[in-house]
Scaffold this motif. Sequence first.
Motif, PDB file in Angstrom:
ATOM      1  N   ALA A 106       0.623  13.112 -10.463  1.00 14.52           N
ATOM      2  CA  ALA A 106       0.629  12.269  -9.373  1.00 14.52           C
ATOM      3  C   ALA A 106       0.257  10.696 -10.192  1.00 14.52           C
ATOM      4  CB  ALA A 106      -0.359  12.538  -8.375  1.00 14.52           C
ATOM      5  N   LEU A 107      -0.476  10.670 -11.043  1.00 15.21           N
ATOM      6  CA  LEU A 107      -1.112   9.587 -11.834  1.00 15.21           C
ATOM      7  C   LEU A 107       0.132   8.966 -12.416  1.00 15.21           C
ATOM      8  CD1 LEU A 107      -4.702  10.602 -13.101  1.00 15.21           C
ATOM      9  CD2 LEU A 107      -4.067   8.724 -11.143  1.00 15.21           C
ATOM     10  N   LYS A 108       0.756   9.946 -13.114  1.00 15.33           N
ATOM     11  CA  LYS A 108       2.035   9.473 -13.972  1.00 15.33           C
ATOM     12  C   LYS A 108       3.006   8.733 -12.978  1.00 15.33           C
ATOM     13  CE  LYS A 108       3.087  13.203 -16.445  1.00 15.33           C
ATOM     14  NZ  LYS A 108       3.885  13.976 -17.333  1.00 15.33           N
ATOM     15  N   SER A 109       3.033   9.170 -11.719  1.00  9.35           N
ATOM     16  CA  SER A 109       4.112   8.860 -10.749  1.00  9.35           C
ATOM     17  C   SER A 109       3.793   7.319 -10.652  1.00  9.35           C
ATOM     18  CB  SER A 109       4.179   9.688  -9.668  1.00  9.35           C
ATOM     19  OG  SER A 109       3.229   9.378  -8.804  1.00  9.35           O
TER      20      SER A 109
ATOM     21  N   LEU B   5       0.901  -1.445   0.105  1.00  7.89           N
ATOM     22  CA  LEU B   5       0.022   0.036  -0.017  1.00  7.89           C
ATOM     23  C   LEU B   5       0.847   0.992   0.066  1.00  7.89           C
ATOM     24  CD1 LEU B   5      -2.456  -1.221   3.154  1.00  7.89           C
ATOM     25  CD2 LEU B   5      -2.876  -1.236   0.266  1.00  7.89           C
ATOM     26  N   ARG B   6       0.753   2.119  -0.850  1.00  8.32           N
ATOM     27  CA  ARG B   6       1.510   3.267  -0.900  1.00  8.32           C
ATOM     28  C   ARG B   6       0.513   4.513  -1.066  1.00  8.32           C
ATOM     29  NH1 ARG B   6       5.972   1.650  -5.200  1.00  8.32           N
ATOM     30  NH2 ARG B   6       6.161  -0.378  -4.712  1.00  8.32           N
ATOM     31  N   VAL B   7       1.027   5.736  -0.382  1.00  6.38           N
ATOM     32  CA  VAL B   7       0.049   6.972  -0.293  1.00  6.38           C
ATOM     33  C   VAL B   7       0.941   7.827  -1.059  1.00  6.38           C
ATOM     34  CG1 VAL B   7      -0.920   8.765   1.191  1.00  6.38           C
ATOM     35  CG2 VAL B   7      -0.913   6.052   1.934  1.00  6.38           C
ATOM     36  N   VAL B   8       0.265   8.607  -1.791  1.00  7.44           N
ATOM     37  CA  VAL B   8       0.948   9.767  -2.624  1.00  7.44           C
ATOM     38  C   VAL B   8       0.262  10.949  -2.252  1.00  7.44           C
ATOM     39  CG1 VAL B   8       1.239  10.440  -5.124  1.00  7.44           C
ATOM     40  CG2 VAL B   8       1.610   7.986  -4.518  1.00  7.44           C
ATOM     41  N   ASP B   9       0.873  11.963  -1.866  1.00  9.41           N
ATOM     42  CA  ASP B   9       0.241  13.104  -1.806  1.00  9.41           C
ATOM     43  C   ASP B   9       0.344  14.199  -3.062  1.00  9.41           C
ATOM     44  OD1 ASP B   9      -0.474  15.716  -0.899  1.00  9.41           O
ATOM     45  OD2 ASP B   9       1.022  15.820   0.791  1.00  9.41           O
ATOM     46  N   ILE B  10      -0.972  14.377  -3.623  1.00  7.82           N
ATOM     47  CA  ILE B  10      -1.151  14.948  -4.796  1.00  7.82           C
ATOM     48  C   ILE B  10      -0.305  16.389  -4.594  1.00  7.82           C
ATOM     49  CG2 ILE B  10      -2.768  16.086  -6.371  1.00  7.82           C
ATOM     50  CD1 ILE B  10      -4.938  13.983  -5.173  1.00  7.82           C
ATOM     51  N   ARG B  11      -0.381  17.043  -3.648  1.00 10.72           N
ATOM     52  CA  ARG B  11       0.543  18.248  -3.316  1.00 10.72           C
ATOM     53  C   ARG B  11       1.951  18.363  -3.677  1.00 10.72           C
ATOM     54  NH1 ARG B  11      -0.027  22.295   1.488  1.00 10.72           N
ATOM     55  NH2 ARG B  11       0.253  23.952   0.015  1.00 10.72           N
TER      56      ARG B  11
END
Length: 223
Positions: free
Chosen positions: A59-62, A22-28
């Motif tokens: 963020a989606l690309k990442s 599980l990974r959390v990505v901060d859009i900011r």
Amino acid sequence: MFEGVFNESLLGKARERSRVDLRVVDIRDFAQGKHRQADDRPFGGGPGMVLKPEPLWEALKSVGAGVPLRGPKARKKANRPTVIYLSPQGRPLTQGLADDLAKKNRLVLVAGHYEGIDERLFDWIDMEVSVGDVVLTGGEIPAMAVVDAVVRKVPGVVKEAGSLEWDSYAAGWEGRLDCPHFTRPAKWFGREVPSVLLGGDHRKIQAWREGASLSATKRKGPI
Ligand code: SAM
């Protein structure tokens, strides 16, 4: 918000012991400028803010979800994760949907905020999922609910897999609800546990559970 939930209990164990990652990505983190602004006022005026397209797209690309499904740059779905936008306008989160999502290799969950996301981002989104006909302030809690429901159905996460077959809405049960459960003490505030459950006759116990599950379904929910 996420790490507390993702590190506790069954999700925490799944993260440690199984192939669940599980990974959390901060859009900011993908927003430009001094104030790293990920939102802006809606065109046409009106209240609220809207999540801007560029930071969310970055963020989606990442996370490997930068290929659009629709529009001039659309490509085939090969190797693309399934991208879900949490939204009160989406299809309901049901056990059937969680079972299907648990079979996927990779999911990307997009949590909206404020009024939601710029409409043009929907070219990157496979499906909208809702946790109920109610509006929450953000998609974070719905995303956690989806993660919890999906991870629970990844093989090996729940040790006693048999228990999943008895749970409410289990596949093959046609929407049946689970039976009531009891534990020690056998008598509490004068109320006794059904005697069949104390007898050790597994066939009778099974029959009692099936009957009790049917009557729970009749009382509490539609079949
Ligand atoms: N303007 C949106 C509408 O009326 O459809 C509601 C936006 S809501 C205040 C902010 C964010 O919370 C949404 O972008 C969505 O990600 C999330 N959200 C709110 N309610 C939800 C629900 N029932 N299920 C899933 N996500 C929800």
